[in-house]
Design a protein around this motif. Structure first.
Motif, mmCIF file in Angstrom:
data_model
loop_
_atom_site.group_PDB
_atom_site.id
_atom_site.type_symbol
_atom_site.label_atom_id
_atom_site.label_comp_id
_atom_site.label_asym_id
_atom_site.label_seq_id
_atom_site.Cartn_x
_atom_site.Cartn_y
_atom_site.Cartn_z
ATOM 1 N N THR A 88 -30.691 -27.968 7.878
ATOM 2 C CA THR A 88 -31.866 -27.100 7.999
ATOM 3 C C THR A 88 -33.087 -27.898 8.415
ATOM 4 O O THR A 88 -33.842 -27.503 9.321
ATOM 5 N N LYS A 89 -33.294 -29.038 7.782
ATOM 6 C CA LYS A 89 -34.440 -29.882 8.092
ATOM 7 C C LYS A 89 -34.333 -30.463 9.494
ATOM 8 O O LYS A 89 -35.335 -30.600 10.205
ATOM 9 N N GLU A 143 -35.311 -27.797 12.012
ATOM 10 C CA GLU A 143 -36.755 -27.609 12.006
ATOM 11 C C GLU A 143 -37.454 -28.746 12.758
ATOM 12 O O GLU A 143 -38.361 -28.511 13.560
#
Length: 234
Positions: A21-22, A25
């Protein structure tokens, strides 16, 4: 910039890959920031393709019609191929076309090539530049094309995560061999290569230089660098 933003992306506790997820992003933010801060030169945008690896995870990050692929070489058979290749962001793709047309853009589809002629033509997004010239952009995502950006051409990358062990095992199973017989390698190239050389041929040439050790006919020397130069000059 991508490397700088990746400094804040944690690696998984087992050391096998990033926090996905990071990573998504950070990569998306990096591509968007480059697009937002690039010099506003009309018609001078670019594609962007990145590959990252941590442990057994490999990440393909792609905007535009440059492509990266994961290639393989089976040592006992001297066979190569492409296990995965990123998608070319072309205006005719349904999702891309819908977004562009919703933003007021026009997508041109190329005419079919004449019979017997191998001619790779691209769909295009048409937009008007400040100097009155019309730009026909051969991709639906790019970095640094402000006029096209108003018509739905976005910098947002596709991000694909692959497990190298799983890919190698799948190749070995299909070939009926042991996974230790399979070598893996990654390639990044622009559409300037793929418009003239098919990905399977790129994989074959590079695998020969990386692993085979045999010089092609007419070559006094053979190395990955010479192979890349040959592909560029094709």
């Amino acid at each position: 910039l991508l490397a700088k933003k990746m400094e804040s992306v944690p690696i998984n506790a087992d050391g096998d890959g990033f926090d996905e997820t990071k990573l998504r992003e950070a990569a998306t933010a990096a591509y968007k920031e480059i697009d937002d801060t690039s010099a506003p030169v009309s018609g001078a945008g670019a594609t962007a393709t990145s590959i990252l690896r941590v442990g057994n995870r490999i990440y393909h990050i792609n905007t535009g019609d440059s492509q990266s692929f994961l290639g393989y070489y089976i040592k006992s058979k001297k066979e190569s191929g492409v296990a995965f290749i990123t998608t070319e962001h072309k205006p005719h793709l349904p999702e891309e076309k819908a977004r562009i047309e919703a933003m007021g853009g026009t997508v041109m589809l190329p005419p079919p090539a004449p019979p017997g002629v191998k001619l790779k033509m691209s769909s295009r997004v048409f937009c008007m530049l400040p100097n009155g010239m019309q730009l026909g952009l051969a991709m639906s995502r790019s970095i640094g094309d402000p006029e096209a950006g108003k018509l739905g051409v976005i910098p947002t990358p596709d991000i694909t995560v692959l497990n190298l062990l799983n890919v190698r095992n799948d190749i070995a199973t299909k070939a009926g061999i042991d996974a230790t017989d399979v070598e893996m390698f990654a390639v990044v190239a622009s559409d300037g290569i793929y418009d003239h050389v098919e990905p399977d041929e790129v994989a074959s040439v590079l695998a020969s230089a990386l692993y085979d050790g045999e010089k092609p006919p007419g070559k006094d020397k053979w190395s990955p660098l010479i192979a890349v130069e040959d592909l560029i000059m094709t």
